[in-house]
Design a protein around this motif. Structure first.
Motif, PDB file in Angstrom:
ATOM      1  N   GLN A 186      45.691 -18.518  13.438  1.00  0.00           N
ATOM      2  CA  GLN A 186      45.309 -19.028  12.125  1.00  0.00           C
ATOM      3  C   GLN A 186      43.995 -19.793  12.198  1.00  0.00           C
ATOM      4  O   GLN A 186      43.132 -19.677  11.319  1.00  0.00           O
ATOM      5  CB  GLN A 186      46.430 -19.925  11.588  1.00  0.00           C
ATOM      6  CG  GLN A 186      46.206 -20.411  10.165  1.00  0.00           C
ATOM      7  CD  GLN A 186      47.426 -21.113   9.611  1.00  0.00           C
ATOM      8  OE1 GLN A 186      48.441 -20.490   9.326  1.00  0.00           O
ATOM      9  NE2 GLN A 186      47.353 -22.410   9.471  1.00  0.00           N
ATOM     10  N   ARG A 187      43.825 -20.592  13.276  1.00  0.00           N
ATOM     11  CA  ARG A 187      42.566 -21.334  13.441  1.00  0.00           C
ATOM     12  C   ARG A 187      41.397 -20.373  13.637  1.00  0.00           C
ATOM     13  O   ARG A 187      40.301 -20.597  13.119  1.00  0.00           O
ATOM     14  CB  ARG A 187      42.673 -22.303  14.612  1.00  0.00           C
ATOM     15  CG  ARG A 187      43.482 -23.549  14.301  1.00  0.00           C
ATOM     16  CD  ARG A 187      43.244 -24.628  15.328  1.00  0.00           C
ATOM     17  NE  ARG A 187      43.707 -24.233  16.649  1.00  0.00           N
ATOM     18  CZ  ARG A 187      44.942 -24.413  17.084  1.00  0.00           C
ATOM     19  NH1 ARG A 187      45.836 -24.988  16.303  1.00  0.00           N
ATOM     20  NH2 ARG A 187      45.289 -24.051  18.297  1.00  0.00           N
TER      21      ARG A 187
ATOM     22  N   GLN B 240      53.771 -21.805   2.056  1.00  0.00           N
ATOM     23  CA  GLN B 240      53.360 -20.536   2.645  1.00  0.00           C
ATOM     24  C   GLN B 240      52.126 -20.002   1.936  1.00  0.00           C
ATOM     25  O   GLN B 240      51.991 -20.103   0.730  1.00  0.00           O
ATOM     26  CB  GLN B 240      54.501 -19.527   2.541  1.00  0.00           C
ATOM     27  CG  GLN B 240      54.304 -18.291   3.376  1.00  0.00           C
ATOM     28  CD  GLN B 240      55.536 -17.408   3.367  1.00  0.00           C
ATOM     29  OE1 GLN B 240      56.426 -17.595   2.555  1.00  0.00           O
ATOM     30  NE2 GLN B 240      55.590 -16.444   4.265  1.00  0.00           N
TER      31      GLN B 240
ATOM     32  N   ARG C 251      42.135 -10.211  11.584  1.00  0.00           N
ATOM     33  CA  ARG C 251      42.696 -11.537  11.893  1.00  0.00           C
ATOM     34  C   ARG C 251      43.701 -11.973  10.835  1.00  0.00           C
ATOM     35  O   ARG C 251      44.706 -12.607  11.151  1.00  0.00           O
ATOM     36  CB  ARG C 251      41.568 -12.568  12.013  1.00  0.00           C
ATOM     37  CG  ARG C 251      40.709 -12.348  13.239  1.00  0.00           C
ATOM     38  CD  ARG C 251      39.785 -13.508  13.508  1.00  0.00           C
ATOM     39  NE  ARG C 251      38.930 -13.239  14.643  1.00  0.00           N
ATOM     40  CZ  ARG C 251      38.020 -14.090  15.105  1.00  0.00           C
ATOM     41  NH1 ARG C 251      37.862 -15.262  14.523  1.00  0.00           N
ATOM     42  NH2 ARG C 251      37.269 -13.784  16.146  1.00  0.00           N
ATOM     43  N   ALA C 252      43.427 -11.654   9.585  1.00  0.00           N
ATOM     44  CA  ALA C 252      44.371 -12.000   8.516  1.00  0.00           C
ATOM     45  C   ALA C 252      45.688 -11.262   8.712  1.00  0.00           C
ATOM     46  O   ALA C 252      46.765 -11.826   8.529  1.00  0.00           O
ATOM     47  CB  ALA C 252      43.767 -11.679   7.151  1.00  0.00           C
TER      48      ALA C 252
ATOM     49  N   ARG D  90      50.817 -18.511  16.448  1.00  0.00           N
ATOM     50  CA  ARG D  90      50.413 -18.328  15.049  1.00  0.00           C
ATOM     51  C   ARG D  90      49.340 -19.340  14.656  1.00  0.00           C
ATOM     52  O   ARG D  90      48.363 -18.999  13.989  1.00  0.00           O
ATOM     53  CB  ARG D  90      51.624 -18.453  14.127  1.00  0.00           C
ATOM     54  CG  ARG D  90      51.236 -18.342  12.651  1.00  0.00           C
ATOM     55  CD  ARG D  90      52.429 -18.452  11.732  1.00  0.00           C
ATOM     56  NE  ARG D  90      51.992 -18.567  10.353  1.00  0.00           N
ATOM     57  CZ  ARG D  90      51.607 -17.542   9.593  1.00  0.00           C
ATOM     58  NH1 ARG D  90      51.607 -16.334  10.091  1.00  0.00           N
ATOM     59  NH2 ARG D  90      51.221 -17.724   8.343  1.00  0.00           N
ATOM     60  N   LEU D  91      49.506 -20.598  15.088  1.00  0.00           N
ATOM     61  CA  LEU D  91      48.510 -21.612  14.766  1.00  0.00           C
ATOM     62  C   LEU D  91      47.164 -21.280  15.411  1.00  0.00           C
ATOM     63  O   LEU D  91      46.105 -21.485  14.813  1.00  0.00           O
ATOM     64  CB  LEU D  91      48.991 -22.989  15.233  1.00  0.00           C
ATOM     65  CG  LEU D  91      50.132 -23.600  14.420  1.00  0.00           C
ATOM     66  CD1 LEU D  91      50.589 -24.905  15.059  1.00  0.00           C
ATOM     67  CD2 LEU D  91      49.696 -23.849  12.980  1.00  0.00           C
TER      68      LEU D  91
ATOM     69  N   LEU E  42      41.195 -17.356  12.450  1.00  0.00           N
ATOM     70  CA  LEU E  42      40.934 -16.778  11.132  1.00  0.00           C
ATOM     71  C   LEU E  42      40.113 -17.740  10.284  1.00  0.00           C
ATOM     72  O   LEU E  42      39.130 -17.347   9.643  1.00  0.00           O
ATOM     73  CB  LEU E  42      42.254 -16.445  10.442  1.00  0.00           C
ATOM     74  CG  LEU E  42      42.187 -16.063   8.955  1.00  0.00           C
ATOM     75  CD1 LEU E  42      41.353 -14.805   8.761  1.00  0.00           C
ATOM     76  CD2 LEU E  42      43.593 -15.872   8.390  1.00  0.00           C
TER      77      LEU E  42
ATOM     78  N   VAL F 252      48.195 -12.770  11.272  1.00  0.00           N
ATOM     79  CA  VAL F 252      48.996 -13.931  10.875  1.00  0.00           C
ATOM     80  C   VAL F 252      49.757 -13.654   9.575  1.00  0.00           C
ATOM     81  O   VAL F 252      50.356 -14.555   8.999  1.00  0.00           O
ATOM     82  CB  VAL F 252      48.128 -15.203  10.719  1.00  0.00           C
ATOM     83  CG1 VAL F 252      47.502 -15.581  12.035  1.00  0.00           C
ATOM     84  CG2 VAL F 252      47.066 -15.031   9.640  1.00  0.00           C
TER      85      VAL F 252
ATOM     86  N   LEU G  38      46.370 -21.828   4.436  1.00  0.00           N
ATOM     87  CA  LEU G  38      45.990 -21.977   5.840  1.00  0.00           C
ATOM     88  C   LEU G  38      45.665 -23.441   6.106  1.00  0.00           C
ATOM     89  O   LEU G  38      44.909 -24.061   5.352  1.00  0.00           O
ATOM     90  CB  LEU G  38      44.773 -21.103   6.163  1.00  0.00           C
ATOM     91  CG  LEU G  38      44.921 -19.591   5.921  1.00  0.00           C
ATOM     92  CD1 LEU G  38      43.626 -18.874   6.278  1.00  0.00           C
ATOM     93  CD2 LEU G  38      46.084 -19.034   6.714  1.00  0.00           C
TER      94      LEU G  38
ATOM     95  N   TRP H 193      48.514 -12.901   6.615  1.00  0.00           N
ATOM     96  CA  TRP H 193      47.873 -13.561   5.465  1.00  0.00           C
ATOM     97  C   TRP H 193      47.167 -12.502   4.636  1.00  0.00           C
ATOM     98  O   TRP H 193      46.260 -11.822   5.126  1.00  0.00           O
ATOM     99  CB  TRP H 193      46.877 -14.606   5.951  1.00  0.00           C
ATOM    100  CG  TRP H 193      46.429 -15.583   4.904  1.00  0.00           C
ATOM    101  CD1 TRP H 193      47.205 -16.492   4.244  1.00  0.00           C
ATOM    102  CD2 TRP H 193      45.094 -15.771   4.417  1.00  0.00           C
ATOM    103  NE1 TRP H 193      46.439 -17.234   3.373  1.00  0.00           N
ATOM    104  CE2 TRP H 193      45.135 -16.810   3.458  1.00  0.00           C
ATOM    105  CE3 TRP H 193      43.872 -15.165   4.693  1.00  0.00           C
ATOM    106  CZ2 TRP H 193      44.010 -17.262   2.796  1.00  0.00           C
ATOM    107  CZ3 TRP H 193      42.745 -15.609   4.023  1.00  0.00           C
ATOM    108  CH2 TRP H 193      42.806 -16.641   3.088  1.00  0.00           C
TER     109      TRP H 193
ATOM    110  N   ASP I 146      44.607 -26.265   9.241  1.00  0.00           N
ATOM    111  CA  ASP I 146      44.199 -26.539  10.618  1.00  0.00           C
ATOM    112  C   ASP I 146      44.236 -28.044  10.837  1.00  0.00           C
ATOM    113  O   ASP I 146      43.393 -28.779  10.330  1.00  0.00           O
ATOM    114  CB  ASP I 146      42.786 -26.003  10.861  1.00  0.00           C
ATOM    115  CG  ASP I 146      42.304 -26.261  12.291  1.00  0.00           C
ATOM    116  OD1 ASP I 146      43.126 -26.714  13.111  1.00  0.00           O
ATOM    117  OD2 ASP I 146      41.122 -25.991  12.578  1.00  0.00           O
TER     118      ASP I 146
END
Length: 434
Positions: A176-177, A253, A222-223, A172-173, A179, A226, A256, A228, A258
């Motif tokens: 997320q990065r 929550q 991409r959202a 997930r991380l 994204l 994750v 985002l 989002w 990083d």
């Protein structure tokens, strides 16, 4: 798990059972294992109808394999003359734990299923013990060993669960990065993307790059990966670590974050929503950095640039440190201090008349000129702002007119003078008054 917990806990009463009777018990129990495993699985599925059925390569339910192997391992341990460590079906029960973790479920239901299985198995083992007349105290000890064995199975599932959770969090991380990289780099490198013209204001337009169908669909994809939900507006923050190994702030929550970059970045959705500023303030206690202005999603890179500019000024001591500040509350400093070379060039031209004044006297004249430009009042108003006598102000204003002449009456020159003098005050080169 300790040595005593890891071995079959057959103590005095069970050791007193004749070996031939123990072997008879084990043989009968092993004969029962296939049918007992099916019975246990049937009862479990009746009790937990939502339990997913996962098949192995041969098409046999993994749960059935696990139950059967667990029963065989326990019975084989009973038959061992001197005890020792029980044999756990590691891969099966670790896989059960991994499955719970990957599907976002807790281990509570899995442990409840294990306990149900042990109760059902013990019911049949007790019948076998009664059938061959094993003394009740020995069977009690055997029951205790069964629950210790259960603890071992749960331990294997917990390991699998933790492994899956760590893997899932890492994935997930990573997503997320990716994204954030896409979101924050859409306009980076565009020669026309300077300081955002809509700083501190709402803007309904989206950049051509971000608004393009291809870029937009990539962002949507991409959202979605994750979980989002793309917001209408965002604010981007840049953080300064309070310590090298600082734990990530609990931003909640939807934000985002990083932490892999030297200066962690975060994207705050709907930053002006009710309660969001207060939640962020609490979460960022102990951290410092800057949050850029709220902008449309497509302009996230603009918000990032302002936050980066603010952090650079913080590192130079030109903006307050030790907190996470909002760029919208420091617009003057960001506008006047960021284009340093342009402001300095303008200052050399505008303040050239002070070149032949001494440093102290030149500073006093500059402070008086700025107070006059800001108030546009007479000597009494300027004197009150500076904390000096009106007569002193009148003397200085006469000198200012001698040095600049009619320029101080020209609106454009007055604007330029106020700009450069405010910039110098922000840098601490002039005293703060008023």
């Amino acid at each position: 798990m300790t040595e005593s917990q890891g071995s079959l806990s057959v103590r005095s009463a069970w050791r007193d059972v004749p070996p031939v009777q123990v072997r008879q018990f084990a043989a009968l129990a092993l004969d029962e294992v296939p049918a007992l495993a099916h019975d246990i699985l049937r009862e479990i599925r009746a009790e937990y109808p939502a339990l997913p059925v996962v098949l192995d390569e041969s098409g046999e339910p993994m749960a059935l394999i696990g139950i059967r192997r667990a029963l065989e391992g326990f019975v084989q341990q009973i038959a061992a003359a001197e005890g020792g460590r029980p044999v756990y079906p590691l891969e099966v029960f670790q896989e059960f734990g991994r499955g719970e973790g990957l599907h976002g479920r807790s281990l509570d239901s899995l442990q409840a299923i294990y306990r149900l299985g042990v109760r059902l198995a013990w019911r049949r083992l007790a019948e076998i013990g009664q059938q061959i007349e094993i003394p009740p105290p020995a069977m009690y000890e055997l029951a205790e060993s069964g629950f210790e064995y259960l603890d071992g199975l749960v331990d294997q599932s917990v390991r699998g669960y933790a492994e899956a959770a760590a893997r899932q969090a890492g994935e997930r991380l990573r997503l997320q990065r990716k994204l954030m990289d896409l979101l924050l780099s859409e306009r980076r490198g565009d020669p026309g993307a300077g300081a955002p013209a809509d700083f501190g204001h709402a803007s309904g337009s989206r950049s051509a790059a971000a608004g393009a169908p291809g870029a937009r669909s990539a962002l949507d994809e991409r959202a979605a990966r994750v979980g989002w939900q793309l917001p209408e507006r965002v604010a981007v923050g840049v953080l300064l670590r309070p310590a090298r190994e600082a734990v990530a702030p609990a931003v909640g929550q939807g934000v985002l974050l990083d932490m892999e970059t030297e200066q962690p970045r975060m994207v705050v959705p709907d930053p002006e929503a009710a309660g969001r500023p207060e939640l962020l303030r609490r979460a960022m206690a102990g951290w410092s950095g800057a949050i850029g202005p709220p902008v449309p999603l497509a302009d996230a890179a603009k918000s990032l640039r302002w936050a980066q500019a603010a952090v650079r000024l913080m590192e130079r001591g030109l903006l307050p440190s030790g907190e996470v500040l909002h760029c919208t509350e420091h617009t003057e400093a960001l506008v006047l201090l960021q284009p340093e070379e342009l402001i300095e060039d303008l200052a050399r031209r505008c303040l050239a008349p002070l070149a032949h004044c001494g440093p102290a006297h030149g500073r006093r004249l500059a402070e008086t000129l700025l107070a006059w430009l800001e108030t546009r009042g007479g000597a009494p108003e300027v004197a009150a702002r500076l904390g000096v006598h009106p007569q002193t102000v009148r003397y200085r204003l006469r000198q200012i007119r001698e040095l600049w002449g009619d320029e101080v009456d020209d609106p454009d020159r007055r604007f330029e003078l106020e700009l450069v003098l405010r910039a110098r005050r922000l840098r601490g080169e002039l005293g703060r008054v008023g």
